[in-house]
Write an enzyme that holds these catalytic residues in place. Structure first.
Site, short mmCIF file in Angstrom:
data_model
loop_
_atom_site.label_atom_id
_atom_site.label_comp_id
_atom_site.label_asym_id
_atom_site.label_seq_id
_atom_site.Cartn_x
_atom_site.Cartn_y
_atom_site.Cartn_z
N LEU A 194 0.86 -1.19 0.00
CA LEU A 194 0.00 0.00 0.00
C LEU A 194 0.90 1.24 0.00
O LEU A 194 0.95 2.00 0.97
CB LEU A 194 -0.94 -0.04 1.21
N HIS A 195 1.63 1.40 -1.11
CA HIS A 195 2.52 2.54 -1.29
C HIS A 195 2.25 3.14 -2.64
O HIS A 195 1.45 2.62 -3.41
CB HIS A 195 3.98 2.08 -1.24
N ALA A 196 2.97 4.20 -2.94
CA ALA A 196 2.94 4.80 -4.29
C ALA A 196 1.52 4.98 -4.77
O ALA A 196 0.67 5.49 -4.04
CB ALA A 196 3.77 3.95 -5.25
N PRO B 77 -1.11 2.93 -5.38
CA PRO B 77 -2.23 2.37 -4.61
C PRO B 77 -2.56 3.21 -3.37
O PRO B 77 -3.72 3.45 -3.05
CB PRO B 77 -1.73 0.98 -4.23
N ASP C 255 3.46 1.32 6.31
CA ASP C 255 4.37 0.42 5.61
C ASP C 255 3.74 -0.96 5.38
O ASP C 255 4.27 -1.98 5.80
CB ASP C 255 5.68 0.29 6.40
#
Lengths: 82, 557
Positions: free
Chosen positions: A14-16, A18, A55
């Protein structure tokens, strides 16, 4: 308050992108929306920094909580999208 | 004022200075506002909002990947958690700049501590913070302007050093020349400038104090502030006559006695093709594919990759195109290819082919996209892997290429171990290509980004010449050079004398190298190589080689 528990399958976790899509959707909610790793303290789902700070990696579970059932479904779909 | 730096990209540039000064200074600890907390809170909120709007605007102008990246930055600036934090800090009496600084600090420390992908986002937060503080303190926001300074005149960009992200949107219509205080011949600024065909001077002490109109000679390294108009015209004239002489040499690369040496271009994407064709490149000797992968969250799809590869292959229907597979890691980290652990020395870590050992899917995806792009086209496609150290690695890569349906596989020689055992590596592959920048970095244990070590990065160092001779070896397989060394006309002759079979360089350097080769026989090149290797220092090697190459002086090289 309702909850959705989903597994994040996207390679980047769940980064960038998304994370950005998720927070954008959460920001539409009138009331409070939170996201947490199971058993951990929830954070504000409308905050990109808080969501990134969780994170969440590929394969990890998250719990999304809020009052708006339809929005929760949408957020669950975003979080679990490949 | 006249400053002397190191010319790393030839040509003459003249235009107004645009100085990117150093980082925005930290607002003093404990700095307080005058008592009206509410007004100060508004001031802080407005500054942050202005930064977010500016980021969005720049993103929508650039489009594509940049829009996503800058849009995400704008979202961070508008983060509600951050807004509350700033408001609370101002309520305790802190000034708006200081409150913004401290609020960001908390989040950036959090991200930096997480390391990896999140750690890199800490730099994004620093950038947003600096912008907001700049707005509040009346300074110019950091960043490189993507428009000419005063209407139509391109500017001379002056900075301590430039990051690839700073310069992504620049073109010769915007920038007349680059001048940096740091950096060496193989720094990003130098490589970018040569690729763009824009003059550049690096390692120019005191450059940040330059103002007004600047005259930049990318050959001699001279930078003149407010030059007299006759100096501008005489320097420009000398540059023009030199160019005319060089342009007189045309056709495929060959020595005076007809020994063919294909002259190829280094390209970073389809955008570089026009310059390559205009300068008479016979093909591509180094297609850097990482530009497809940089600054994005996920690997590009096979279709997107195939399209970018096809564009380059179609430009050279009768030529050779050497594609280097993804060279990630070290100074080019990718979000979706995190190194497996902490790397105290990233240049010695998991990069290039080593990354593919961990992420074989990315490799098979890239090789598959290449095979798809090559299908039905006439260009001779060769694929090579970076950062190969052993014959075993070379064999592994060659097998993967064959499985993907690619006929010609090669490896780069950048690691001394590979150079010393080049015969073993050559037995496993179809060709070798020497990357002189990294080979120098690893031979001399000298970081190529460090201006202070640039003397060790000098391709004339006899030890590097020995290393190149070892790479050519006795295997008889084609062995090209695709590093910056090939762009130096005298060095190009020496490389041919050492037995190198093709030369690949930034396209603007091709005419000078073509003219230098045409002016000397293969035997003269060999004599120059012997003379250079017999020397003890880089300067002596260069002088000794030039002594054997009388044609260079006639060409003004």
């Amino acid at each position: 308050m309702a909850e959705r528990k989903v597994t994040v399958v996207a390679e980047v976790g769940l980064h960038a992108r998304p994370a950005a899509t998720f927070v954008q959707a959460a920001a539409k909610a009138e009331g409070e929306v939170t996201i947490a790793k199971p058993g951990k303290d929830p954070v504000n789902a409308k905050s990109i920094l808080a969501v990134m700070g969780l994170d969440v990696r590929q394969g990890e579970e998250v719990v999304i909580a809020g009052d708006d059932e339809m929005l929760l479904d949408e957020l669950a779909a975003i979080a679990s999208a490949p | 004022m006249r400053l002397q730096g190191v010319g790393v990209s030839t040509g003459v540039g003249y235009g107004p200075a645009y100085v990117i000064s150093d980082a925005i200074p930290e607002p003093p600890a404990g700095e307080r506002h005058d008592g009206d907390a509410e007004a100060e809170q508004d001031r802080a909120a407005q500054a942050v909002e202005r930064v977010a709007e500016d980021l969005e605007l720049r993103g929508s102008k650039a489009g594509g990947q940049a829009r996503d990246v800058l849009g995400a930055l704008a979202m961070m600036a508008r983060d509600p958690g951050l807004a509350v934090e700033i408001k609370d800090l101002v309520a305790t009496g802190l000034s708006a700049p200081r409150a913004i600084f401290e609020a960001f600090q908390k989040y950036r420390d959090l991200l930096a501590a997480a390391g990896g992908y999140l750690g890199e986002r800490a730099a994004d937060l620093d950038d947003i913070r600096d912008r907001a503080v700049a707005v509040l303190t009346g300074r110019r926001m950091p960043g490189v302007p993507a428009e000419p300074a005063d209407g139509a005149r391109p500017y001379v960009l002056v900075a301590r050093d430039l990051a690839p992200a700073d310069t992504a949107l620049l073109t010769p219509a915007i920038v007349a020349a680059f001048v940096t205080e740091d950096g060496g011949p193989t720094s990003h600024t130098a490589i970018l400038a040569r690729a763009m065909g824009v003059p550049a001077v690096v390692a120019c002490h005191d450059a940040l104090s330059l103002t007004g109109d600047l005259l930049v000679d990318g050959g001699s390294g001279l930078v003149v502030q407010e030059p007299a108009s006759d100096e501008v015209s005489s320097v420009r004239q000398a540059d023009a006559s030199r160019r005319a002489l060089l342009e007189a040499a045309t056709g495929p690369g060959r020595t005076a006695d007809g020994h063919p040496v294909p002259l190829l271009a280094n390209v970073g994407g389809p955008a570089d093709l026009e310059l390559a064709l205009r300068n008479g490149a016979e093909g591509v000797g180094l297609y850097r594919t990482e530009f497809l992968f940089l600054d994005r969250a996920e690997a590009p799809t096979a279709a997107e990759q195939a399209e970018a590869y096809r564009a380059v292959l179609e430009a050279f229907p009768d030529g050779k195109v050497v594609v280097r597979t993804l060279d990630a890691g070290a100074d080019k980290p990718l979000a979706f290819l995190p190194p497996p652990g902490e790397e105290p020395n990233p240049a010695l870590g998991v990069r290039g082919l080593r990354m593919f050992r961990i992420f074989p899917d990315i490799m098979s995806g890239q090789l598959g996209a290449l095979a798809e792009a090559a299908a039905g086209l006439t260009a001779q496609v060769q694929v090579m892997a970076p950062m190969v150290a052993t014959a075993h690695e070379a064999a592994w890569f060659a097998a993967a290429c064959r499985t993907a349906g690619l006929r010609e596989a090669g490896v780069m020689i950048e690691v001394p171990a590979a150079a010393l055992r080049s015969d073993d590596l050559a037995a496993e592959v179809d060709f070798l290509s020497i990357g002189t920048n990294d080979l120098a970095q690893y031979t001399f244990a000298a970081d190529r980004q460090l201006g202070t070590l640039s003397k060790l990065q000098n391709a004339w160092q006899p030890a590097l010449l020995d290393m190149i001779a070892a790479a050519v070896g006795s295997h008889g397989k084609p062995c090209g050079v695709c590093g910056e060394a090939a762009a130096d006309p005298a060095m190009a002759c020496v490389l041919v004398g050492l037995g190198v079979t093709s030369l690949s360089m930034a396209a603007p350097a091709l005419p000078a190298v073509r003219a230098a080769l045409a002016g000397h026989t293969r035997e003269q090149c060999r004599a120059a190589a012997r003379a250079a290797r017999a020397a003890t220092t880089a300067d002596q090697a260069r002088e000794a080689a030039r002594g054997m190459l009388p044609g260079l002086g006639d060409l003004g090289l």
